[in-house]
Scaffold this motif. Sequence first.
Motif, PDB file in Angstrom:
ATOM      1  N   ARG A  21      -2.315  16.204  10.912  1.00  0.00           N
ATOM      2  CA  ARG A  21      -2.781  17.058   9.816  1.00  0.00           C
ATOM      3  C   ARG A  21      -4.290  16.966   9.654  1.00  0.00           C
ATOM      4  N   GLU A  22      -4.879  18.061   9.252  1.00  0.00           N
ATOM      5  CA  GLU A  22      -6.305  18.125   8.975  1.00  0.00           C
ATOM      6  C   GLU A  22      -6.499  18.851   7.639  1.00  0.00           C
ATOM      7  N   THR A  23      -7.577  18.542   6.966  1.00  0.00           N
ATOM      8  CA  THR A  23      -7.906  19.256   5.719  1.00  0.00           C
ATOM      9  C   THR A  23      -8.772  20.463   6.057  1.00  0.00           C
ATOM     10  N   ARG A  65     -10.176  24.541   4.549  1.00  0.00           N
ATOM     11  CA  ARG A  65     -10.425  25.392   3.386  1.00  0.00           C
ATOM     12  C   ARG A  65      -9.519  26.610   3.494  1.00  0.00           C
ATOM     13  N   TYR A  80      -9.733  26.772  -1.600  1.00  0.00           N
ATOM     14  CA  TYR A  80      -9.347  25.407  -1.949  1.00  0.00           C
ATOM     15  C   TYR A  80      -8.963  24.655  -0.678  1.00  0.00           C
ATOM     16  N   ASP A  81      -9.073  23.326  -0.721  1.00  0.00           N
ATOM     17  CA  ASP A  81      -8.770  22.484   0.433  1.00  0.00           C
ATOM     18  C   ASP A  81      -7.291  22.135   0.452  1.00  0.00           C
ATOM     19  N   ALA A  82      -6.723  22.105   1.659  1.00  0.00           N
ATOM     20  CA  ALA A  82      -5.319  21.721   1.803  1.00  0.00           C
ATOM     21  C   ALA A  82      -5.132  20.993   3.122  1.00  0.00           C
ATOM     22  N   SER A  83      -4.184  20.066   3.139  1.00  0.00           N
ATOM     23  CA  SER A  83      -3.822  19.358   4.363  1.00  0.00           C
ATOM     24  C   SER A  83      -2.831  20.218   5.135  1.00  0.00           C
ATOM     25  N   TYR A 137      -4.913  24.114  11.430  1.00  0.00           N
ATOM     26  CA  TYR A 137      -6.089  23.628  12.143  1.00  0.00           C
ATOM     27  C   TYR A 137      -5.833  23.846  13.629  1.00  0.00           C
TER      28      TYR A 137
END
Length: 345
Positions: free
Chosen positions: A85-87, A89, A94-97, A142
Amino acid sequence: MNTLLPTSLVGSLPKPSWLAEPETLWSPWKLDGDQLAEGKQDALRVVAAEQVRRGIDVISDGEQTRQHFVTTFIEHLDGVDFAQRETVRIRDRYDASVPSVVGAVSRPKPVFVDDARFLRQQTDQPIKWALPGPMTMIDTLYDRHYKSREKLAWEFAGILNQEARELEAVGVDIIQFDEPAFNVFFDDVRDWGVAALERAAEGLRAETVVHICYGYGIKANNDWKATLGSEWRQYEESFPLLQRSSIDTISLESQHSHVPMDLIEILRGKKVMLGAIDVASETVETPEEVADTLRRALTFVDADKLVASTNCGMAPLPRDVALGKLSALSAGARIVREEIAGAQS
């Protein structure tokens, strides 16, 4: 269908509390194994019956068998690793994994086809099924493999087309592609986004819809909307392109938004699915409020091309509120339908 001003919901409805945690996006299932499979079918039965009871003309699954409108589809594909997983935008908001694309993406087996077949058995009315659009899919990942948003979008478009054709084959009348990313990445929409969407819909006899909204009524989306000023004109970027596209129906947000109604004129000739229900408020609209929104739209779209709908999905809302909004939608459409019939007699 021959109904004037038919009603349809855009996406999700709240799940029963015995199936998943209420009023929560990405809510974990409360059942597993065979019990979960049975529970999902029971939920499909319930939402189909509720829509019929509340006067909705085009019946949807309410996304009862999926946790999220994008991620659940991606979970069934090869080439995506949910452990890596990567964070990122999401939609510049908003940021999400999110999971990573680690190899060539493919669809080893159908994702929603069995669910759609089951829904088809619950009603004789037209049914609609929603799929995530290619651009919105890539915005929720990602990419370690393709290193190109466009290339990954085209791969997803082919996969979506496989799924859409099989949904059509089990009796789905309308296939909706959800592309909220079209309200954000305007250069991509112009350069390849609409073309990838058309690839996803290629060869379908079922009616096709693209839904572009400003998102669920969650804090991140509401905060973003607060920055958009007194007029929301994002649709001006995509509507001219979609008017010339092969997509049959364009779905947009209207109720309690700052979208100027006259933007619908850009779509002249297409069917318009107008959001006449606000999903960011727990206040249930009156039928007259819905009717007023539809009346104003009729200046810019012919009555035989207007579909009355919700702004977006209603999964985060209390169940009684969401169902009340469905009743208001159908009652409001009925008011305008009767006005048109009276004027023609």
